[in-house]
Design a protein around this motif. Structure first.
Motif, short mmCIF file in Angstrom:
data_model
loop_
_atom_site.label_atom_id
_atom_site.label_comp_id
_atom_site.label_asym_id
_atom_site.label_seq_id
_atom_site.Cartn_x
_atom_site.Cartn_y
_atom_site.Cartn_z
N LEU A 41 -6.02 -6.90 68.24
CA LEU A 41 -6.16 -7.27 69.65
C LEU A 41 -7.22 -8.36 69.81
CD1 LEU A 41 -5.14 -6.71 72.50
CD2 LEU A 41 -6.90 -4.94 72.69
N ARG A 42 -8.33 -8.21 69.10
CA ARG A 42 -9.37 -9.24 69.16
C ARG A 42 -8.86 -10.57 68.64
NH1 ARG A 42 -15.19 -7.10 68.73
NH2 ARG A 42 -14.99 -4.97 69.49
N VAL A 43 -8.10 -10.52 67.53
CA VAL A 43 -7.55 -11.76 66.97
C VAL A 43 -6.57 -12.39 67.95
CG1 VAL A 43 -6.12 -12.71 65.10
CG2 VAL A 43 -7.94 -11.06 64.58
N ARG A 55 -13.08 -18.98 63.99
CA ARG A 55 -13.17 -18.98 62.53
C ARG A 55 -14.30 -18.08 62.05
NH1 ARG A 55 -11.58 -24.37 63.37
NH2 ARG A 55 -13.75 -25.04 63.45
N THR A 56 -15.42 -18.09 62.78
CA THR A 56 -16.54 -17.22 62.42
C THR A 56 -16.13 -15.76 62.52
OG1 THR A 56 -18.20 -18.83 63.10
CG2 THR A 56 -18.89 -16.52 63.06
N HIS A 57 -15.41 -15.42 63.58
CA HIS A 57 -14.96 -14.04 63.75
C HIS A 57 -14.07 -13.63 62.57
CE1 HIS A 57 -13.59 -10.36 65.64
NE2 HIS A 57 -12.36 -10.72 65.30
N LEU A 58 -13.15 -14.50 62.19
CA LEU A 58 -12.24 -14.19 61.09
C LEU A 58 -12.99 -14.13 59.75
CD1 LEU A 58 -9.25 -16.30 62.35
CD2 LEU A 58 -9.27 -13.81 62.03
N ALA A 59 -13.99 -14.97 59.57
CA ALA A 59 -14.80 -14.92 58.36
C ALA A 59 -15.56 -13.60 58.28
CB ALA A 59 -15.77 -16.10 58.31
N GLU A 60 -16.06 -13.13 59.43
CA GLU A 60 -16.75 -11.84 59.46
C GLU A 60 -15.79 -10.70 59.15
OE1 GLU A 60 -18.51 -11.90 63.36
OE2 GLU A 60 -20.18 -13.18 62.69
N LEU A 61 -14.56 -10.82 59.63
CA LEU A 61 -13.54 -9.81 59.32
C LEU A 61 -13.23 -9.83 57.83
CD1 LEU A 61 -11.52 -7.66 60.14
CD2 LEU A 61 -9.95 -9.49 60.83
N ALA A 62 -13.14 -11.01 57.24
CA ALA A 62 -12.90 -11.11 55.79
C ALA A 62 -14.06 -10.49 55.02
CB ALA A 62 -12.71 -12.58 55.39
N ASP A 63 -15.29 -10.75 55.46
CA ASP A 63 -16.46 -10.17 54.81
C ASP A 63 -16.46 -8.65 54.93
OD1 ASP A 63 -17.38 -12.66 54.04
OD2 ASP A 63 -18.86 -12.81 55.66
N GLU A 109 -8.81 -14.69 55.77
CA GLU A 109 -9.12 -16.02 55.22
C GLU A 109 -7.99 -16.99 55.56
OE1 GLU A 109 -9.69 -14.94 51.14
OE2 GLU A 109 -11.78 -14.33 51.46
N TRP A 110 -6.76 -16.55 55.40
CA TRP A 110 -5.60 -17.41 55.76
C TRP A 110 -5.64 -17.74 57.25
CZ3 TRP A 110 -1.85 -16.08 59.31
CH2 TRP A 110 -0.79 -17.00 59.44
N ALA A 111 -5.87 -16.72 58.08
CA ALA A 111 -5.85 -16.92 59.54
C ALA A 111 -6.94 -17.92 59.96
CB ALA A 111 -6.04 -15.59 60.25
N ALA A 112 -8.12 -17.84 59.34
CA ALA A 112 -9.19 -18.79 59.67
C ALA A 112 -8.73 -20.22 59.41
CB ALA A 112 -10.45 -18.45 58.88
N GLY A 113 -7.94 -20.41 58.37
CA GLY A 113 -7.42 -21.73 58.05
C GLY A 113 -6.36 -22.22 59.03
N GLN A 114 -5.81 -21.30 59.82
CA GLN A 114 -4.79 -21.66 60.80
C GLN A 114 -5.38 -22.16 62.11
OE1 GLN A 114 -1.40 -21.49 59.86
NE2 GLN A 114 -2.54 -21.17 57.96
#
Length: 116
Positions: A41-43, A55-63, A109-114
């Protein structure tokens, strides 16, 4: 409670009634589906943020996912696996957690690139 071990570790045992219910549960009931994921939902609403924030949010999710995977790997090192059913099925569940965290990390990581 069946016994208490060192450092206050408690060991529990199933009653016959509890074992009957445990056998009934996976075969006679339908699992509840989690229909909502707060993470997704956040994404879904990342478009209200700047691309950098998204992108920062997605990077934090990846971490977070990488940390979850690493925690499970460390946990596996401390488990005294046996050849019994509990160990066998426990390893299967642990593998699910490892694969799920790896998939979510790769996806984030893929989503951040999108994000343009």
């Amino acid at each position: 409670m069946a016994a208490e071990g060192p450092r206050g570790r408690k060991e529990y045992a199933l009653t016959e009634e509890g074992m009957a219910e445990l056998r009934h549960w996976p075969t006679e009931t339908t699992p509840q589906r989690n229909t909502r994921s707060e993470i997704l939902l956040r994404v879904f609403f990342l478009g209200v943020l700047t691309p950098g924030q998204a992108r920062t949010h997605l990077a934090e999710l990846a971490d977070m996912s990488a940390q979850g995977e690493e925690s499970l790997r460390r946990l596996a090192e401390f488990i005294d696996w046996d050849d019994d059913n509990l160990s066998s099925h426990g390893r299967i569940v642990l593998e699910y957690g490892l694969r799920f965290n790896a998939m979510r990390r790769e996806w984030a990581e893929w989503a951040a690139g999108q994000i343009a």
